[in-house]
Design a protein around this motif. Sequence first.
Motif, PDB file in Angstrom:
ATOM      1  N   ASP A  35       0.854  -1.176   0.000  1.00 44.89           N
ATOM      2  CA  ASP A  35       0.000   0.000   0.000  1.00 44.89           C
ATOM      3  C   ASP A  35       0.896   1.233   0.000  1.00 44.89           C
ATOM      4  O   ASP A  35       1.831   1.320   0.799  1.00 44.89           O
ATOM      5  N   LEU A  36       0.606   2.185  -0.869  1.00 40.22           N
ATOM      6  CA  LEU A  36       1.285   3.466  -0.735  1.00 40.22           C
ATOM      7  C   LEU A  36       0.860   4.129   0.574  1.00 40.22           C
ATOM      8  O   LEU A  36      -0.262   3.930   1.033  1.00 40.22           O
ATOM      9  N   ARG A  37       1.762   4.899   1.159  1.00 38.25           N
ATOM     10  CA  ARG A  37       1.410   5.559   2.418  1.00 38.25           C
ATOM     11  C   ARG A  37       0.150   6.415   2.230  1.00 38.25           C
ATOM     12  O   ARG A  37      -0.061   7.040   1.202  1.00 38.25           O
ATOM     13  N   GLY A  38      -0.707   6.391   3.261  1.00 41.39           N
ATOM     14  CA  GLY A  38      -1.949   7.140   3.208  1.00 41.39           C
ATOM     15  C   GLY A  38      -3.140   6.324   2.754  1.00 41.39           C
ATOM     16  O   GLY A  38      -4.271   6.811   2.782  1.00 41.39           O
ATOM     17  N   PHE A  39      -2.918   5.072   2.337  1.00 36.30           N
ATOM     18  CA  PHE A  39      -4.003   4.238   1.846  1.00 36.30           C
ATOM     19  C   PHE A  39      -4.165   2.991   2.707  1.00 36.30           C
ATOM     20  O   PHE A  39      -3.203   2.477   3.272  1.00 36.30           O
ATOM     21  N   ILE A  48       1.072  17.497   3.825  1.00 37.73           N
ATOM     22  CA  ILE A  48       1.254  17.282   2.388  1.00 37.73           C
ATOM     23  C   ILE A  48       2.700  16.925   2.076  1.00 37.73           C
ATOM     24  O   ILE A  48       2.973  16.102   1.193  1.00 37.73           O
ATOM     25  N   THR A  49       3.635  17.494   2.811  1.00 33.53           N
ATOM     26  CA  THR A  49       5.049  17.235   2.541  1.00 33.53           C
ATOM     27  C   THR A  49       5.427  15.774   2.764  1.00 33.53           C
ATOM     28  O   THR A  49       6.462  15.318   2.271  1.00 33.53           O
ATOM     29  N   SER A  50       4.602  15.031   3.482  1.00 32.57           N
ATOM     30  CA  SER A  50       4.879  13.614   3.726  1.00 32.57           C
ATOM     31  C   SER A  50       4.607  12.753   2.506  1.00 32.57           C
ATOM     32  O   SER A  50       4.901  11.553   2.510  1.00 32.57           O
ATOM     33  N   TYR A  51       4.029  13.336   1.453  1.00 32.96           N
ATOM     34  CA  TYR A  51       3.639  12.568   0.282  1.00 32.96           C
ATOM     35  C   TYR A  51       4.443  12.923  -0.960  1.00 32.96           C
ATOM     36  O   TYR A  51       4.073  12.544  -2.070  1.00 32.96           O
ATOM     37  N   THR A  52       5.554  13.614  -0.793  1.00 38.64           N
ATOM     38  CA  THR A  52       6.376  13.944  -1.952  1.00 38.64           C
ATOM     39  C   THR A  52       7.126  12.705  -2.439  1.00 38.64           C
ATOM     40  O   THR A  52       7.306  11.727  -1.710  1.00 38.64           O
ATOM     41  N   ILE A  56       8.236   8.743  -0.878  1.00 39.53           N
ATOM     42  CA  ILE A  56       7.662   7.493  -1.365  1.00 39.53           C
ATOM     43  C   ILE A  56       8.744   6.580  -1.939  1.00 39.53           C
ATOM     44  O   ILE A  56       8.735   5.364  -1.706  1.00 39.53           O
ATOM     45  N   VAL A  57       9.688   7.144  -2.666  1.00 35.64           N
ATOM     46  CA  VAL A  57      10.793   6.333  -3.183  1.00 35.64           C
ATOM     47  C   VAL A  57      11.584   5.729  -2.036  1.00 35.64           C
ATOM     48  O   VAL A  57      11.988   4.555  -2.090  1.00 35.64           O
ATOM     49  N   ALA A  62      13.238   0.954   0.904  1.00 37.40           N
ATOM     50  CA  ALA A  62      13.268   0.221   2.175  1.00 37.40           C
ATOM     51  C   ALA A  62      12.544  -1.118   2.053  1.00 37.40           C
ATOM     52  O   ALA A  62      12.985  -2.130   2.615  1.00 37.40           O
ATOM     53  N   LEU A  63      11.444  -1.137   1.306  1.00 41.77           N
ATOM     54  CA  LEU A  63      10.731  -2.387   1.089  1.00 41.77           C
ATOM     55  C   LEU A  63      11.592  -3.373   0.302  1.00 41.77           C
ATOM     56  O   LEU A  63      11.681  -4.558   0.663  1.00 41.77           O
ATOM     57  N   ILE A  64      12.223  -2.901  -0.760  1.00 40.60           N
ATOM     58  CA  ILE A  64      13.089  -3.778  -1.554  1.00 40.60           C
ATOM     59  C   ILE A  64      14.213  -4.336  -0.690  1.00 40.60           C
ATOM     60  O   ILE A  64      14.536  -5.527  -0.747  1.00 40.60           O
TER      61      ILE A  64
END
Length: 295
Positions: A35-39, A48-52, A56-57, A62-64
Motif C-alpha cells: 500500500d502506498l502511504r496514506g491508503f 502534504i510534505t509527507s507525500y512527496t 515514497i521512493v 526500504a521495502l526492496i
Amino acid sequence: MIREDGIKWDGDPKKGDQKFIHALSSVGYHSVAPDLRGFSDTEAPTSITSYTCDHIVNDLVALIDSLGVEQVFLVAHDWGAIMGWYLCLFKPERVKAFVCLSVPFTPRSPQMKPMDRMQGFFGDDYYICRFQAPGEIEVEIAELGTTNVLKTIFSVRKPDPPCFPKGNAFGIRTNASISFPSWLSEEELTYYVTKFDQKGFIGGLNYYQAIDQNWEVTEKWTGVQVKVPVMFIVGDLDMVYTTLGTNEYIHNGDFKNDVPFLEEAVLMEGVGHFINQERAKEIGSHIYDFIKKFK
C-alpha cells in the motif's frame, strides 16, 4: 507491484484485483504489493510534505531492502505508476524492468510549475486543480457517500479532461442509479469502500496537493532520462490517454526519447482507466511475456 489506492494484490477474493493477481499467479509469478502511504492500513500523515516523491521512493527502497533483493520487476498503475517512474529515475539500479499501466513518464518542465500549467490548459474546474483546496472535496465526498463516489469513478468513460464543478464534483444525480462496470463485483467495491472509510481520502488527495512540491524536489533531475527497460500499456478510453497532448507524446517519439529503453507501448482498444481489472488476464499475459525476457 504498486497501485495507487492501497488495495493489496494478494489473491484474497475479499479484496480488490483478485482477477489480476490470479492471472499473474497462473503464469508462475509471486508478487508483493505494498500500500502506498496514506491508503488502506498504512499510516496516513496529514502533512502534504509527507507525500512527496522522495519520501515514497524511500519507502519503496526500504521495502526492496527488506525483501533481501537488489532488484525487482516493477508493475504499477496510476499514482503507483507515477511513483514507479520516480523510483526508476532516482534508483534505476533497483529496477530490473518496469511495466507501467496508464500513466506515461512526465518530464519535468523547468519553465512552469505543473499546477500553473494545468490551470492554464484546463481551468479551475479541472479535477487536479479542484483537489488543491484542502477540505473542499472531502466535504462533497462525505455528502455524496463513499460508495457513490467510488462507483462513479470506476464507471466513468469520458474522453474529455475530467472537470469537477463546485457543488457536485462527481456529477452524481440524486436518486439516480449508478451501474456497475461488468468487471467490478459488489464484493470488490465493498472492500474499497471499507478501506477508504477507515481514513477518508486525505492520503489520496495529498498526493495531488504535493504535485508542485515534487516539481521543486526534482529540480536536479530536469532533462534526465529514465534508463530502465519499460513496457507501457494504456486503454484508448483512459482519460489519461485522451487528455490533451498525452497520446501525441506517447506516439510521436518524445516518450521514447525520455525513456530510451522503452521496448513497447501497447494501446488496448475499448478499455478505460482501470485496465488492470477490466482486462486482468490480458494484462497478466503482457507482463509475463515482457518480464520473462529478463529471467
